[in-house]
Design a protein around this motif. Structure first.
Motif, PDB file in Angstrom:
ATOM      1  N   PRO A 679      -5.652 -29.988   5.692  1.00  0.00           N
ATOM      2  CA  PRO A 679      -5.977 -29.624   4.245  1.00  0.00           C
ATOM      3  C   PRO A 679      -5.284 -30.578   3.131  1.00  0.00           C
ATOM      4  O   PRO A 679      -4.484 -31.366   3.677  1.00  0.00           O
ATOM      5  CB  PRO A 679      -4.946 -28.446   4.201  1.00  0.00           C
ATOM      6  N   LEU A 680      -5.806 -30.796   2.046  1.00  0.00           N
ATOM      7  CA  LEU A 680      -5.072 -31.568   1.235  1.00  0.00           C
ATOM      8  C   LEU A 680      -3.929 -31.916   0.858  1.00  0.00           C
ATOM      9  O   LEU A 680      -3.486 -32.907   0.909  1.00  0.00           O
ATOM     10  CB  LEU A 680      -6.177 -31.597  -0.313  1.00  0.00           C
ATOM     11  N   ASP A 681      -3.484 -30.651   0.565  1.00  0.00           N
ATOM     12  CA  ASP A 681      -1.946 -30.526   0.317  1.00  0.00           C
ATOM     13  C   ASP A 681      -1.181 -31.290   1.785  1.00  0.00           C
ATOM     14  O   ASP A 681      -0.198 -32.254   1.352  1.00  0.00           O
ATOM     15  CB  ASP A 681      -1.305 -29.206   0.136  1.00  0.00           C
ATOM     16  N   GLU A 682      -1.559 -31.064   2.722  1.00  0.00           N
ATOM     17  CA  GLU A 682      -0.935 -31.478   4.007  1.00  0.00           C
ATOM     18  C   GLU A 682      -1.080 -32.902   4.146  1.00  0.00           C
ATOM     19  O   GLU A 682      -0.331 -33.759   4.355  1.00  0.00           O
ATOM     20  CB  GLU A 682      -1.412 -30.901   5.120  1.00  0.00           C
ATOM     21  N   LEU A 683      -2.144 -33.401   3.793  1.00  0.00           N
ATOM     22  CA  LEU A 683      -2.649 -34.845   3.874  1.00  0.00           C
ATOM     23  C   LEU A 683      -1.928 -35.763   2.659  1.00  0.00           C
ATOM     24  O   LEU A 683      -1.464 -36.844   3.088  1.00  0.00           O
ATOM     25  CB  LEU A 683      -4.272 -34.998   3.622  1.00  0.00           C
ATOM     26  N   ALA A 684      -1.714 -35.153   1.546  1.00  0.00           N
ATOM     27  CA  ALA A 684      -1.124 -35.829   0.466  1.00  0.00           C
ATOM     28  C   ALA A 684       0.598 -35.945   0.989  1.00  0.00           C
ATOM     29  O   ALA A 684       0.996 -37.039   0.786  1.00  0.00           O
ATOM     30  CB  ALA A 684      -1.217 -34.938  -0.903  1.00  0.00           C
ATOM     31  N   ASP A 685       1.127 -34.912   1.668  1.00  0.00           N
ATOM     32  CA  ASP A 685       2.436 -34.935   2.099  1.00  0.00           C
ATOM     33  C   ASP A 685       2.512 -36.087   3.225  1.00  0.00           C
ATOM     34  O   ASP A 685       3.563 -36.888   3.161  1.00  0.00           O
ATOM     35  CB  ASP A 685       3.018 -33.756   2.646  1.00  0.00           C
ATOM     36  N   THR A 686       1.657 -36.321   4.082  1.00  0.00           N
ATOM     37  CA  THR A 686       1.660 -37.008   5.030  1.00  0.00           C
ATOM     38  C   THR A 686       1.413 -38.489   4.577  1.00  0.00           C
ATOM     39  O   THR A 686       2.211 -39.447   5.021  1.00  0.00           O
ATOM     40  CB  THR A 686       0.432 -36.789   6.071  1.00  0.00           C
ATOM     41  N   LEU A 687       0.696 -38.876   3.663  1.00  0.00           N
ATOM     42  CA  LEU A 687       0.496 -40.234   3.059  1.00  0.00           C
ATOM     43  C   LEU A 687       1.825 -40.760   2.513  1.00  0.00           C
ATOM     44  O   LEU A 687       2.049 -41.853   2.524  1.00  0.00           O
ATOM     45  CB  LEU A 687      -0.888 -40.166   2.297  1.00  0.00           C
ATOM     46  N   VAL A 688       2.332 -39.770   1.600  1.00  0.00           N
ATOM     47  CA  VAL A 688       3.501 -40.156   1.080  1.00  0.00           C
ATOM     48  C   VAL A 688       4.704 -40.219   1.951  1.00  0.00           C
ATOM     49  O   VAL A 688       5.487 -41.149   1.736  1.00  0.00           O
ATOM     50  CB  VAL A 688       3.854 -39.185  -0.041  1.00  0.00           C
ATOM     51  N   ARG A 689       4.636 -39.460   3.048  1.00  0.00           N
ATOM     52  CA  ARG A 689       5.714 -39.524   3.961  1.00  0.00           C
ATOM     53  C   ARG A 689       5.562 -40.996   4.768  1.00  0.00           C
ATOM     54  O   ARG A 689       6.800 -41.554   5.116  1.00  0.00           O
ATOM     55  CB  ARG A 689       5.923 -38.311   4.883  1.00  0.00           C
ATOM     56  N   ASP A 690       4.517 -41.170   4.933  1.00  0.00           N
ATOM     57  CA  ASP A 690       4.397 -42.447   5.722  1.00  0.00           C
ATOM     58  C   ASP A 690       5.014 -43.680   5.080  1.00  0.00           C
ATOM     59  O   ASP A 690       5.633 -44.715   5.607  1.00  0.00           O
ATOM     60  CB  ASP A 690       2.914 -42.832   5.804  1.00  0.00           C
ATOM     61  N   VAL A 691       4.871 -43.679   3.587  1.00  0.00           N
ATOM     62  CA  VAL A 691       5.619 -44.940   2.994  1.00  0.00           C
ATOM     63  C   VAL A 691       6.873 -44.765   2.981  1.00  0.00           C
ATOM     64  O   VAL A 691       7.750 -45.589   3.168  1.00  0.00           O
ATOM     65  CB  VAL A 691       4.776 -44.680   1.511  1.00  0.00           C
ATOM     66  N   GLU A 692       7.536 -43.337   2.551  1.00  0.00           N
ATOM     67  CA  GLU A 692       9.006 -43.071   2.729  1.00  0.00           C
ATOM     68  C   GLU A 692       9.819 -43.583   4.107  1.00  0.00           C
ATOM     69  O   GLU A 692      10.615 -44.160   4.079  1.00  0.00           O
ATOM     70  CB  GLU A 692       9.362 -41.645   2.597  1.00  0.00           C
ATOM     71  N   ARG A 693       8.871 -43.620   5.136  1.00  0.00           N
ATOM     72  CA  ARG A 693       9.410 -43.849   6.574  1.00  0.00           C
ATOM     73  C   ARG A 693       9.456 -45.261   6.701  1.00  0.00           C
ATOM     74  O   ARG A 693      10.223 -46.002   7.448  1.00  0.00           O
ATOM     75  CB  ARG A 693       8.263 -43.188   7.779  1.00  0.00           C
ATOM     76  N   SER A 694       8.308 -45.984   5.865  1.00  0.00           N
ATOM     77  CA  SER A 694       8.680 -47.615   6.098  1.00  0.00           C
ATOM     78  C   SER A 694       9.849 -48.046   5.447  1.00  0.00           C
ATOM     79  O   SER A 694      10.007 -49.062   5.852  1.00  0.00           O
ATOM     80  CB  SER A 694       7.172 -48.101   5.423  1.00  0.00           C
ATOM     81  N   GLY A 695      10.410 -47.537   4.539  1.00  0.00           N
ATOM     82  CA  GLY A 695      11.631 -47.889   3.993  1.00  0.00           C
ATOM     83  C   GLY A 695      11.420 -49.234   3.066  1.00  0.00           C
ATOM     84  O   GLY A 695      12.244 -49.920   2.733  1.00  0.00           O
TER      85      GLY A 695
END
Length: 717
Positions: A679-695
């Motif tokens: 779902p788009l909301d879940e995908l949006a959260d995942t893409l942003v979280r990936d960047v946050e994890r990278s630090g």
């Protein structure tokens, strides 16, 4: 799981694998101790998850670190490289804050925990003082290989919905296992030690006495049962001079033998020789030969009673306070101040309770607390009448209550709201103006010595200044947040035949206002317009210009995309804001299944096709807005078949230090292809979280996902 559990029987396999790898890298590299940090709080800070070879108390000042802090663990995670400091002199030069609070001889390595482009934290290893000043190649390879394996383990745990995080109290991993000793051998060893004409004792790494022979107990004026299991400086008042505990800490950290001489009252001088290893310390206790006429076994006379002298502040407490003073200079928000103060002040003074009250509108409001029940916190929150906290602030004088009786005499009934038995109420003032009150408390009656009162009062001064700066910062930050929120859409409109999701993430939690923007505009029954862009700068001017761009786009939406950008460009050029803007405009014709696009220097969107391919849209380049009023903007067209998704984003989503933009974009495309069914909301959260994890995020992120629904998604290629 919510953290790395200390109970091995209940530890998840991933945590056990991390524990085993941590043990392996410490022993394999020749290090004496190790600390595992994990990124938390959206990638903005590091927190200790595991410790090996060192007491947890030593590391309390560094239990949580800002990713921007000038500390090796933060540098390694932020810069994604191995940090090496070969001796204390080099550490003092490069990391003066660390050297001040940890003034011992050691070498240090810090390395990031990487898995691909994602950083999960960092590993810090301490080496004995005897280590060469340079890091040998084989030790470097051992460290980097271990960090890579740790990163892979952490990623697998996260992918399996069981991410590892740092617990409130770090898990201590034993470095050495006790050797099994047959009973006969143990009895022989004890007999051997008892025959020696000197005292012998053993300390664990935390400093507790695990064994002391009868001669040693007699020399220090105690008994074997009374001394076993306690800290020497806790059981023997004459060992409470900070120098003695400092020598123990020096031996543990440097792994070098050391010694000191102490005077047992009234005048018996004893020398303590400390020999450390991975399991603890062996200690020899000998009286000075001049006082024993060459017979160190001669018993000393019973010490005469003398009234207690003012107790010095323990070295551990001093290091906490020095670290706190340095850390306060980097604290930004009130929550930063609360976390730092609670952690360091409670450890420094061995407190059981702590409350921070801030003066707001003539009342004292609780902004942070530790060790108190909700009833007590509620009673303190909003106080105005006679009470110790308000009286201390009004008089600007600290108040100390060593027992419940002292409190009851001055404020009857006040102590019934908690089970504490001793209190210090410290006023927080800056330039004579009230800021709040800090409450320190103990579970049992406590005598506040002169030195302790002076230290607590000094800490209150540091806390007041840090809190005053943080309150101002929070006020500005809230204003900036409200302004930012007011310039972005509250919610995306419902467009028939179109799914949409958007996310915005500022670069830092600071008071700067981002210039990234997005919008979705409903046009007619079968059409919509979408826009995304980035204004140069991070300030109020950039935010205001962002609002003007959105207004201009709204006013001309529905025209050809190139015309919309051309008109917006002319308006901005007339305003002459002195800033440039990138902008992408998309006209969605849902009835004709096509999208028409035009760009003003903005990154092309990614197109997720129904067949599973993810490619950048091919667009004619256009000049940034606000440069040339006569600039033309061409319109491109792409098909918008059912199941097609457009990914509009700003460069903060793909910019990674040391990685070119094409590589980062390709990685984003691969991630979208793998997750396109979400779902788009879940995908949006995942893409942003990936960047946050990278630090590694250094810019704002705006993300707008648009998808035309499909009955059945084609299989991936």
């Amino acid at each position: 799981m919510s953290g790395v559990q200390a109970d091995r029987a209940g530890t998840a396999p991933d945590a056990r694998a991390v524990e085993a790898e941590l043990h392996r890298v410490v022993t394999g590299s020749g290090a004496s101790m190790g600390v595992l940090y994990l990124l938390s709080n959206g990638g903005s800070e590091l927190r200790i998850a595991m410790i090996i070879g060192m007491p947890e108390e030593f590391l309390r000042p560094w239990r949580r670190l800002s990713l921007t802090a000038p500390i090796p663990a933060s540098d390694a995670a932020r810069e994604r490289r191995l940090i090496w400091s070969g001796n204390h002199e080099e550490t003092a030069r490069r990391y003066p804050r660390l050297a001040l609070a940890f003034p011992y001889r050691f070498a240090l390595a810090a390395a990031p925990l990487l898995d691909g482009d994602i950083c999960w934290g960092s590993l810090v290893l301490l080496f004995p003082a005897t280590h060469p000043p340079t890091l040998p190649a084989h030790e470097r390879d051992t460290i980097l290989s271990a960090c890579e394996r740790l990163g892979t383990t952490l990623r697998r745990a996260a992918d399996g919905d069981r991410p590892l995080s740092s617990p409130d109290v770090p898990h201590v991993v034993p470095l050495s296992q006790a050797r099994h000793v047959p009973p006969a051998e143990a009895r022989a060893a004890v007999a051997f030690v008892d025959r020696l004409p000197e005292g012998c004792c053993s300390l664990d790494l935390e400093g507790r006495i695990t064994y002391i022979n009868a001669t040693g107990a007699d020399l220090v004026g105690g008994t074997v049962p009374a001394l076993t299991g306690v800290l020497p400086w806790a059981a023997l008042p004459w060992l409470r001079d900070p120098v003695f505990e400092d020598r123990y800490r020096a031996a543990v950290v440097s792994r070098e033998p050391t010694s000191f001489t102490a005077v047992r009252p009234p005048d018996r001088r004893l020398t303590f020789h400390l020999y450390p290893d991975a399991s603890g310390l062996s200690v020899r206790i000998t009286p000075l030969a001049a006082e024993t006429n060459g017979d160190p076994a001669r018993p000393s006379p019973a010490p005469a009673y003398s009234p207690p002298s003012p107790e010095p502040i323990r070295p551990g407490a001093l290091y906490h306070l020095m670290h706190l003073a340095a850390a306060f200079t980097e604290a930004v928000s009130v929550q930063d101040v609360v976390d730092l103060a609670a952690e360091h002040i409670m450890s420094a003074f061995d407190l059981q309770g702590w409350i921070l009250l801030v003066s707001e509108g003539g009342r004292l409001r609780v902004r942070g607390h530790r060790g108190y029940e909700p009833e007590a916190v509620e009673w303190l929150d909003g106080q105005t009448g006679p009470a110790p906290a308000t009286a201390a602030l009004a008089s600007q004088a600290s108040r100390f209550y060593a027992s419940p009786g002292e409190m009851e005499r001055e404020y009857p009934g006040a102590r019934t709201h908690s089970d504490k038995a001793a209190w210090a109420y410290l006023p927080l003032t800056v330039s004579g103006q009230p800021v709040g009150t800090c409450v320190l408390s103990y579970d049992h009656p406590h005598h506040f010595s002169h030195n302790e009162r002076a230290a607590m009062t000094s800490v209150a001064g540091l806390l007041a200044q840090a809190l005053d700066r943080a309150l101002l910062y929070d006020a500005k930050h809230q204003l900036a947040h409200r302004l930012q929120a007011g310039l972005l859409p509250d919610a995306l409109p419902e467009i028939p035949g179109l799914e949409a999701a958007a996310r915005y993430l500022p670069a830092t939690p600071g008071i700067e206002i981002g210039g990234d923007f997005y919008d979705l505009i409903g046009l007619d029954a079968a059409g919509a317009a979408a826009t995304i862009g980035d204004v140069q700068g991070h300030n109020v001017t950039a935010a205001a210009l962002m609002g003007q761009v959105r207004t201009a786009v709204h006013a001309t939406a529905g025209a050809a995309p190139g015309d919309v950008l051309a008109r917006t460009n002319r308006l901005l050029t007339d305003l002459d804001p002195g800033l440039f803007i990138s902008c992408l405009y998309v006209h969605l014709d849902l009835g004709a299944h096509r999208a028409r696009l035009s760009t003003a220097g903005h990154i092309p969107p990614l197109v997720s096709h129904p067949d599973g391919r993810v490619t950048p849209a091919t667009l004619s380049p256009g000049l940034l807005l606000g440069i040339d009023a006569t600039a033309d903007y061409h319109t491109s067209e792409i098909p918008l078949l059912p199941g097609t998704m457009l990914v509009l984003y700003t460069d903060g989503l793909v910019e990674t230090p040391g990685v070119d933009l094409d590589t980062s974009t390709a990685q984003l495309a691969a991630r979208i292809r793998a997750l396109r069914h979400q779902p788009l909301d879940e995908l949006a959260d995942t893409l942003v979280r990936d960047v946050e994890r990278s630090g590694t995020r250094s810019d704002d992120i705006a993300l707008l996902l648009l998808r035309t629904p499909a009955g059945t998604m084609p299989p991936a290629l």
